[in-house]
Write a protein that holds these residues in place. Structure first.
Motif, PDB file in Angstrom:
ATOM      1  N   LEU A 276      -6.630  27.542  44.624  1.00  0.00           N
ATOM      2  CA  LEU A 276      -6.992  26.450  43.712  1.00  0.00           C
ATOM      3  C   LEU A 276      -8.406  26.613  43.182  1.00  0.00           C
ATOM      4  CD1 LEU A 276      -5.386  23.389  45.528  1.00  0.00           C
ATOM      5  CD2 LEU A 276      -4.593  24.539  43.464  1.00  0.00           C
ATOM      6  N   ASN A 277      -9.333  27.044  44.065  1.00  0.00           N
ATOM      7  CA  ASN A 277     -10.699  27.259  43.583  1.00  0.00           C
ATOM      8  C   ASN A 277     -10.738  28.383  42.556  1.00  0.00           C
ATOM      9  OD1 ASN A 277     -12.870  25.531  44.774  1.00  0.00           O
ATOM     10  ND2 ASN A 277     -11.738  26.043  46.626  1.00  0.00           N
ATOM     11  N   TRP A 278      -9.891  29.390  42.782  1.00  0.00           N
ATOM     12  CA  TRP A 278      -9.807  30.518  41.842  1.00  0.00           C
ATOM     13  C   TRP A 278      -9.354  30.010  40.463  1.00  0.00           C
ATOM     14  CZ3 TRP A 278      -9.712  35.937  43.703  1.00  0.00           C
ATOM     15  CH2 TRP A 278      -9.486  36.861  42.670  1.00  0.00           C
ATOM     16  N   VAL A 279      -8.259  29.255  40.455  1.00  0.00           N
ATOM     17  CA  VAL A 279      -7.758  28.706  39.176  1.00  0.00           C
ATOM     18  C   VAL A 279      -8.834  27.844  38.527  1.00  0.00           C
ATOM     19  CG1 VAL A 279      -6.053  27.214  38.075  1.00  0.00           C
ATOM     20  CG2 VAL A 279      -5.357  28.690  39.938  1.00  0.00           C
ATOM     21  N   ALA A 280      -9.444  26.967  39.332  1.00  0.00           N
ATOM     22  CA  ALA A 280     -10.438  26.058  38.778  1.00  0.00           C
ATOM     23  C   ALA A 280     -11.598  26.835  38.173  1.00  0.00           C
ATOM     24  CB  ALA A 280     -10.936  25.110  39.871  1.00  0.00           C
TER      25      ALA A 280
ATOM     26  N   VAL B 251     -11.720  30.312  37.166  1.00  0.00           N
ATOM     27  CA  VAL B 251     -11.450  31.189  36.026  1.00  0.00           C
ATOM     28  C   VAL B 251     -10.911  30.419  34.825  1.00  0.00           C
ATOM     29  CG1 VAL B 251     -11.083  33.252  37.421  1.00  0.00           C
ATOM     30  CG2 VAL B 251      -9.133  31.833  36.799  1.00  0.00           C
ATOM     31  N   ALA B 252     -10.269  29.269  35.073  1.00  0.00           N
ATOM     32  CA  ALA B 252      -9.697  28.537  33.952  1.00  0.00           C
ATOM     33  C   ALA B 252     -10.545  27.327  33.576  1.00  0.00           C
ATOM     34  CB  ALA B 252      -8.275  28.097  34.288  1.00  0.00           C
ATOM     35  N   GLY B 253     -11.557  27.039  34.375  1.00  0.00           N
ATOM     36  CA  GLY B 253     -12.454  25.932  34.056  1.00  0.00           C
ATOM     37  C   GLY B 253     -11.782  24.570  34.038  1.00  0.00           C
ATOM     38  N   ILE B 254     -10.765  24.386  34.888  1.00  0.00           N
ATOM     39  CA  ILE B 254     -10.153  23.055  34.961  1.00  0.00           C
ATOM     40  C   ILE B 254     -10.525  22.415  36.286  1.00  0.00           C
ATOM     41  CG2 ILE B 254      -8.225  23.581  33.411  1.00  0.00           C
ATOM     42  CD1 ILE B 254      -6.492  23.871  35.908  1.00  0.00           C
ATOM     43  N   PRO B 255     -10.547  21.074  36.349  1.00  0.00           N
ATOM     44  CA  PRO B 255     -10.955  20.399  37.586  1.00  0.00           C
ATOM     45  C   PRO B 255     -10.019  20.740  38.744  1.00  0.00           C
ATOM     46  CG  PRO B 255     -10.808  18.854  35.765  1.00  0.00           C
ATOM     47  CD  PRO B 255     -10.212  20.124  35.289  1.00  0.00           C
ATOM     48  N   LEU B 256     -10.584  20.798  39.936  1.00  0.00           N
ATOM     49  CA  LEU B 256      -9.845  21.150  41.144  1.00  0.00           C
ATOM     50  C   LEU B 256      -8.663  20.208  41.377  1.00  0.00           C
ATOM     51  CD1 LEU B 256     -10.309  23.395  43.182  1.00  0.00           C
ATOM     52  CD2 LEU B 256     -11.538  21.771  44.605  1.00  0.00           C
ATOM     53  N   GLY B 257      -8.892  18.928  41.176  1.00  0.00           N
ATOM     54  CA  GLY B 257      -7.845  17.929  41.419  1.00  0.00           C
ATOM     55  C   GLY B 257      -6.620  18.173  40.562  1.00  0.00           C
ATOM     56  N   ARG B 258      -6.873  18.541  39.283  1.00  0.00           N
ATOM     57  CA  ARG B 258      -5.755  18.776  38.376  1.00  0.00           C
ATOM     58  C   ARG B 258      -4.982  20.036  38.790  1.00  0.00           C
ATOM     59  NH1 ARG B 258      -5.350  16.007  33.844  1.00  0.00           N
ATOM     60  NH2 ARG B 258      -7.512  15.427  34.134  1.00  0.00           N
ATOM     61  N   ALA B 259      -5.740  21.057  39.208  1.00  0.00           N
ATOM     62  CA  ALA B 259      -5.088  22.288  39.671  1.00  0.00           C
ATOM     63  C   ALA B 259      -4.210  21.982  40.882  1.00  0.00           C
ATOM     64  CB  ALA B 259      -6.131  23.344  40.030  1.00  0.00           C
TER      65      ALA B 259
END
Lengths: 197, 187
Positions: free
Chosen positions: B132-136, B138-146
């Motif tokens: 989740l931290n990786w997605v957040a 590299v994609a710049g989206i909030p952790l909660g949404r991921a």
């Protein structure tokens, strides 16, 4: 046995050293993440597609590289569209499309064996720390040999459990499979040691 | 490292590859496909211990990276590490490390419940933390949404942790691979 994703060919990209291609990829990826505007990213996409053409990758194969990530990229696009705006959503998705295609190009134009050899050379300095890079090669060769062996053992176990009516339980399949292959592993290790590594 | 260690490392890399061949199960209500493959890192750690389990998972990912289509669905190549969810693959190494470390520590008193707990910690908690931290990042989206986007996979992962735990405790009884001396919990 196991296929490879390598696409045989004789393009200039195929002839580049494997280590060079593998090392260029993280550099390219880092640059991509520093770019935050659509126009240079679109240019990078055009470049990567041109390189695919140079390597004579069939167009449907290019599209196939993107299919596994398509779902998550769509989610990211919509999420970014909602959180930010259209241009930021486009930048994000474009960046991943370019990076995934560039990475796929390395895979398509480089033999697995050449990449392994390049990796072994890169790991050579570790030899001074007491690690033996030759063991890395042995581990790779053994894994490739074990995959079909495991498939055969799995089928035997399944047959045996079917006779007992237990072939639907994953535990009844996994435990005998693992125990039998661990015993096999001990025999293989003894055989390798007996032959002097 | 002995030849025997290398053979075991190769064996579990091959096992992880083979688990990817099984067709994915789909949970009826959530319609999320779950593959058996992520059992591999949990089993490698729980059966072989931290060191061999981690190296085994690393070896598997190297084989994927050099272009062998060993991931479920026949995926492979460096491209799979370029996508936004690559953290969930890289995280497998830490799954094996965590499950292996905890299993070694509690080797002499390992029960199904403990093994299940360790599989959940390594195979879900640690894995999602990294993924989740990786997605957040590299994609710049909030952790909660991921997290919300991936929450549908958790029920399947809990089932897999249960399967892994059952296999780990049964293999421990039938063919123990971790030497009692390596179990630091008790001497």
């Amino acid at each position: 046995m196991i296929g490879s994703l390598y696409l045989p060919g004789r393009s200039p990209l195929h002839r580049l050293p494997a280590g060079l291609k593998a090392a260029a990829l993280p550099v390219f990826g880092t640059v991509l993440f520093l770019v935050e505007r659509i126009v240079p990213l679109a240019a990078a996409l055009a470049l990567v597609i041109a390189l695919h053409a140079l390597a004579r990758v069939p167009p449907r194969l290019v599209l196939r590289q993107l299919r596994p990530a398509a779902g998550i990229l769509l989610v990211l696009f919509l999420s970014q569209l909602w959180l930010a705006d259209l241009s930021e959503a486009t930048v994000l998705v474009l960046r991943f499309v370019v990076l995934i295609l560039a990475a796929a190009l390395v895979t398509l134009t480089t033999r697995s064996a050449d990449l392994v050899a390049a990796l072994e050379r890169a790991l050579r300095p570790l030899g001074m720390l007491g690690a033996d890079p030759r063991k890395f090669g042995l581990a790779i060769a053994l894994t490739l040999r074990f995959i079909p062996v495991l498939a055969v053992v799995a089928e035997e176990v399944r047959e045996a459990q079917r006779a007992r009516g237990r072939d639907r339980s994953i535990l009844a399949l996994a435990v005998p499979l693992i125990v039998r292959t661990l015993k096999l592993a001990d025999e293989v290790a003894e055989a390798i040691d007996a032959r002097g590594g | 490292m002995t030849t025997r260690d290398i053979v075991h490392i190769a064996l579990f890399a091959a096992l992880t590859a083979m688990l990817g061949i099984f067709p994915p199960l789909t949970i009826p209500v959530l319609a999320v496909p779950i593959t058996a493959q992520s059992l591999g890192p949990m089993l490698a750690g729980g059966v072989l211990g931290a060191k061999r389990g981690t190296l085994s998972t690393l070896l598997f990912l190297v084989l994927v990276a050099v272009g062998l289509p060993l991931l479920s669905g026949g995926r492979g190549g460096i491209g799979v590490f370029a996508g936004p969810t690559a953290g969930f693959l890289v995280g497998w190494v830490f799954t094996a490390l965590t499950v292996g470390f905890l299993t070694e520590r509690f080797w002499s008193r390992l029960t199904f419940v403990l093994a299940f707990l360790f599989s959940v910690v390594g195979g879900i908690l640690v894995l999602y933390l990294i993924g989740l931290n990786w997605v957040a990042m590299v994609a710049g989206i909030p952790l909660g949404r991921a997290f919300l986007a991936s929450a549908a996979f958790i029920p399947g992962d809990v089932i897999k942790a249960g399967i892994a735990a059952a296999v780990i405790v049964t293999v421990r009884r039938a063919y123990p691979m971790i030497q009692p001396a390596a179990a630091l919990g008790r001497r």
